[in-house]
Design an enzyme around this catalytic site. Structure first.
Site, PDB file in Angstrom:
ATOM      1  N   GLU A 178       0.838  -1.191   0.000  1.00  0.00           N
ATOM      2  CA  GLU A 178       0.000   0.000   0.000  1.00  0.00           C
ATOM      3  C   GLU A 178       0.872   1.240   0.000  1.00  0.00           C
ATOM      4  OE1 GLU A 178      -2.502  -0.413   3.467  1.00  0.00           O
ATOM      5  OE2 GLU A 178      -2.555  -2.557   3.076  1.00  0.00           O
ATOM      6  N   CYS A 220       3.345   8.469   1.547  1.00  0.00           N
ATOM      7  CA  CYS A 220       3.838   7.447   2.465  1.00  0.00           C
ATOM      8  C   CYS A 220       4.049   6.179   1.637  1.00  0.00           C
ATOM      9  CB  CYS A 220       2.796   7.231   3.562  1.00  0.00           C
ATOM     10  SG  CYS A 220       3.221   5.882   4.674  1.00  0.00           S
ATOM     11  N   CYS A 260       6.294  -7.521   6.608  1.00  0.00           N
ATOM     12  CA  CYS A 260       7.319  -7.000   7.519  1.00  0.00           C
ATOM     13  C   CYS A 260       7.704  -8.102   8.496  1.00  0.00           C
ATOM     14  CB  CYS A 260       6.769  -5.789   8.280  1.00  0.00           C
ATOM     15  SG  CYS A 260       8.015  -5.005   9.339  1.00  0.00           S
ATOM     16  N   CYS A 298       5.759  -6.095  15.230  1.00  0.00           N
ATOM     17  CA  CYS A 298       5.142  -5.191  16.219  1.00  0.00           C
ATOM     18  C   CYS A 298       3.679  -5.632  16.406  1.00  0.00           C
ATOM     19  CB  CYS A 298       5.217  -3.740  15.742  1.00  0.00           C
ATOM     20  SG  CYS A 298       6.929  -3.209  15.467  1.00  0.00           S
ATOM     21  N   CYS A 342       0.499  -3.827  14.780  1.00  0.00           N
ATOM     22  CA  CYS A 342       0.593  -3.358  13.389  1.00  0.00           C
ATOM     23  C   CYS A 342       0.077  -4.404  12.410  1.00  0.00           C
ATOM     24  CB  CYS A 342       2.053  -3.005  13.089  1.00  0.00           C
ATOM     25  SG  CYS A 342       2.338  -2.517  11.377  1.00  0.00           S
ATOM     26  N   SER A 356      11.476   5.996   8.528  1.00  0.00           N
ATOM     27  CA  SER A 356      11.016   5.570   9.855  1.00  0.00           C
ATOM     28  C   SER A 356      11.480   4.142  10.106  1.00  0.00           C
ATOM     29  CB  SER A 356       9.487   5.648   9.912  1.00  0.00           C
ATOM     30  OG  SER A 356       9.013   5.145  11.136  1.00  0.00           O
ATOM     31  N   SER A 368      10.903   4.363  15.859  1.00  0.00           N
ATOM     32  CA  SER A 368       9.655   3.937  16.503  1.00  0.00           C
ATOM     33  C   SER A 368       9.977   3.332  17.860  1.00  0.00           C
ATOM     34  CB  SER A 368       8.944   2.907  15.619  1.00  0.00           C
ATOM     35  OG  SER A 368       8.565   3.512  14.404  1.00  0.00           O
ATOM     36  N   HIS A 408       7.802   3.445  21.087  1.00  0.00           N
ATOM     37  CA  HIS A 408       6.556   2.813  21.565  1.00  0.00           C
ATOM     38  C   HIS A 408       6.550   2.333  23.017  1.00  0.00           C
ATOM     39  CE1 HIS A 408       5.677   3.198  17.431  1.00  0.00           C
ATOM     40  NE2 HIS A 408       6.071   2.015  17.021  1.00  0.00           N
ATOM     41  N   ASN A 448      -4.385   3.618  15.488  1.00  0.00           N
ATOM     42  CA  ASN A 448      -5.414   3.454  14.473  1.00  0.00           C
ATOM     43  C   ASN A 448      -5.845   1.981  14.538  1.00  0.00           C
ATOM     44  OD1 ASN A 448      -6.981   3.982  12.254  1.00  0.00           O
ATOM     45  ND2 ASN A 448      -5.313   4.814  11.024  1.00  0.00           N
ATOM     46  N   CYS A 451      -0.892   1.639   7.365  1.00  0.00           N
ATOM     47  CA  CYS A 451      -0.501   0.720   6.300  1.00  0.00           C
ATOM     48  C   CYS A 451      -0.598  -0.731   6.726  1.00  0.00           C
ATOM     49  CB  CYS A 451       0.885   1.057   5.785  1.00  0.00           C
ATOM     50  SG  CYS A 451       0.734   2.078   4.321  1.00  0.00           S
TER      51      CYS A 451
HETATM   52  N1  SAH Z   1       9.032  -0.402  10.188  1.00  0.00           N
HETATM   53  C1  SAH Z   1       9.119   1.020  10.300  1.00  0.00           C
HETATM   54  C2  SAH Z   1       8.214   1.782   9.346  1.00  0.00           C
HETATM   55  C3  SAH Z   1       6.811   1.318   9.138  1.00  0.00           C
HETATM   56  S1  SAH Z   1       5.592   1.678  10.354  1.00  0.00           S
HETATM   57  C4  SAH Z   1       8.901   1.462  11.722  1.00  0.00           C
HETATM   58  O1  SAH Z   1       8.691   0.607  12.594  1.00  0.00           O
HETATM   59  O2  SAH Z   1       9.003   2.648  12.008  1.00  0.00           O
HETATM   60  C5  SAH Z   1       5.533   3.428  10.470  1.00  0.00           C
HETATM   61  C6  SAH Z   1       4.959   3.898  11.811  1.00  0.00           C
HETATM   62  O3  SAH Z   1       3.545   3.614  11.898  1.00  0.00           O
HETATM   63  C7  SAH Z   1       5.618   3.192  12.982  1.00  0.00           C
HETATM   64  O4  SAH Z   1       5.898   4.095  14.016  1.00  0.00           O
HETATM   65  C8  SAH Z   1       4.537   2.208  13.396  1.00  0.00           C
HETATM   66  O5  SAH Z   1       4.685   1.793  14.697  1.00  0.00           O
HETATM   67  C9  SAH Z   1       3.268   3.011  13.143  1.00  0.00           C
HETATM   68  N2  SAH Z   1       2.056   2.208  13.073  1.00  0.00           N
HETATM   69  C10 SAH Z   1       1.905   0.962  12.569  1.00  0.00           C
HETATM   70  N3  SAH Z   1       0.637   0.546  12.683  1.00  0.00           N
HETATM   71  C11 SAH Z   1      -0.061   1.550  13.279  1.00  0.00           C
HETATM   72  C12 SAH Z   1      -1.421   1.720  13.666  1.00  0.00           C
HETATM   73  N4  SAH Z   1      -2.322   0.767  13.472  1.00  0.00           N
HETATM   74  N5  SAH Z   1      -1.780   2.894  14.233  1.00  0.00           N
HETATM   75  C13 SAH Z   1      -0.861   3.881  14.424  1.00  0.00           C
HETATM   76  N6  SAH Z   1       0.429   3.775  14.072  1.00  0.00           N
HETATM   77  C14 SAH Z   1       0.834   2.624  13.513  1.00  0.00           C
END
Ligand code: SAH
Length: 377
Positions: free
Chosen positions: A114, A127, A134, A138, A141, A215, A238, A240, A314, A357
């Site tokens: 996406e 984006c 991946c 996480c 995600c 990121s 990231s 968290h 989200n 995404c």
């Molecule tokens: N792998 C990389 C980039 C992809 S995710 C990373 O971890 O940074 C980009 C950002 O979106 C990351 O901070 C991730 O934690 C966040 N993210 C992923 N899913 C999400 C969701 N459902 N709601 C909010 N942020 C989210």
């Protein structure tokens, strides 16, 4: 021309394709200007044609080799024989009321990803994804729920940029890129940097490096390599969680790394680049949003020249995590601000189109989808 187009270690190498496409045609976007000039030479054409082709692609928004009228007909035909311009099909194209648009792309080499266009005032941010799936895992995600299939090629990363660019009316330009789509960009560093260099190049998309954000989940050796090879891009890490016990649960790859090493590598990136980086913190209700977490986070980041970006979660269908209440968000914010942390709370965009995404890919069945030809993207 925008500022900040330094040379990088990778720009001096010529970049050709890693492998030949299934139908034996090459992906034109896998070729940088040097390798394109070499191809032209072997075909008996002059190397200045490479400039014309690139101009048509990046500025002229050509949809096919036929859209390159300044090239001789014979060369256009030869290009169409040897190269594919697009290697993806647009499976879905969604638009939200706030101007956000999202594409679900199917690659001819396999896999779906996406990518998103966000409109905010004068900003036109895209984006983009770096991998199909991946491997980081996480827990909140959608992108990593089925693991990783493969890295995207340089050409596939650039193709996302060009498809999203073509959603803009003539006269509007892409202003920012965030590599925050599917995948872990630092696990695919060579192809990513090669693609981002084209985004930055004056004869590419001409987007200033400081407006391009990578990121990462925080892979220290790759962050250090980035600091050594190309430190012009903006880095976002990231985080968290403010301690290893919690981060090990939310970001499983942390078990092999630990927060200390992530912060040390990030500090090194700052020292090398002189650029303040961003820490991202997705706020998950009753998981990482307590006052204690905020206090620990303030302690961890105090004195670091960084911006903390707090993102409300989200929600992803099928996962048990929720967006925190506005009261707990406010409480979290106050503690960080009192702790002297430079913090920003981001608004979500494109909620209605599953803009986090990985969500659209999961909600779209592989069969029974309406495949649109590329020209309708
Ligand atoms: N792998 C990389 C980039 C992809 S995710 C990373 O971890 O940074 C980009 C950002 O979106 C990351 O901070 C991730 O934690 C966040 N993210 C992923 N899913 C999400 C969701 N459902 N709601 C909010 N942020 C989210």
């Amino acid at each position: 021309m925008s500022e900040d187009h330094g040379e990088s270690g990778l720009e001096s190498e010529s970049h050709g394709p890693d492998k030949v496409a299934a139908n034996s045609q090459l992906h034109l976007l896998d070729y940088d200007s040097k390798s394109l000039a070499t191809w032209l030479k072997t075909e008996g054409s002059q190397s200045y044609r490479a400039k014309q082709i690139r101009h048509r692609l990046f500025s002229g928004r050509a949809e096919s080799f036929e859209d390159m009228p300044d090239l001789p007909k014979a060369l256009r035909e030869k290009l169409s024989q040897d190269f594919q311009l697009w290697t993806s099909t647009v499976v879905r194209h969604q638009k939200a009321e706030d101007g956000t648009e999202k594409l679900l792309l199917q690659w001819s080499e396999g896999g779906r990803i996406e990518c998103v266009l966000l409109r905010d005032g004068d900003r036109r941010t895209i984006c983009i994804s770096s991998q199909v799936g991946c491997a980081m895992g996480c827990v909140f995600c959608a992108s990593g729920l089925d693991g990783v299939d493969r890295n995207l090629t340089r050409g596939e990363i650039i193709e996302q940029m060009l498809r999203l660019q073509r959603l803009l009316p003539q006269g509007e330009r892409l202003s920012h890129i965030v590599v925050m789509g599917m995948g872990e960009p630092l696990a695919n560093l060579n192809s990513l940097l090669s693609a981002l260099n084209e985004a930055n190049a004056p004869d590419g998309l001409d987007i200033s490096a400081r407006r391009i954000t990578i990121s990462t989940v925080g892979l220290p050796p790759a962050i250090v390599r980035l600091a050594e090879e190309n430190r012009r891009f903006h880095l976002a890490v990231s985080l968290h969680a403010p301690n290893d016990e919690l981060r090990d649960q939310i970001v499983p790859v942390n078990r092999k790394i630990g927060i200390k090493k992530v912060l040390k590598a990030a500090d090194q990136y700052f020292e090398a680049s002189g650029r303040r980086l961003t820490y991202e913190y997705v706020l998950l209700a009753e998981v990482n949003d307590s006052p204690e977490h905020a206090q620990q986070l303030a302690q961890l980041l105090r004195g670091r020249p960084a911006l903390l970006n707090v993102i409300p979660y989200n929600p992803v269908e099928g996962l048990p995590y929720q967006t925190p209440s506005s009261m707990s968000v406010r409480r979290f914010r106050e503690i960080l601000e009192r702790g002297g942390i430079n913090v920003q709370f981001r608004q979500r965009k494109g909620d209605k189109i599953n803009a986090a995404c990985g969500q659209l890919r999961r909600s779209t069945p592989t069969a029974n989808v309406e495949i649109q030809p590329p020209s309708q993207a």
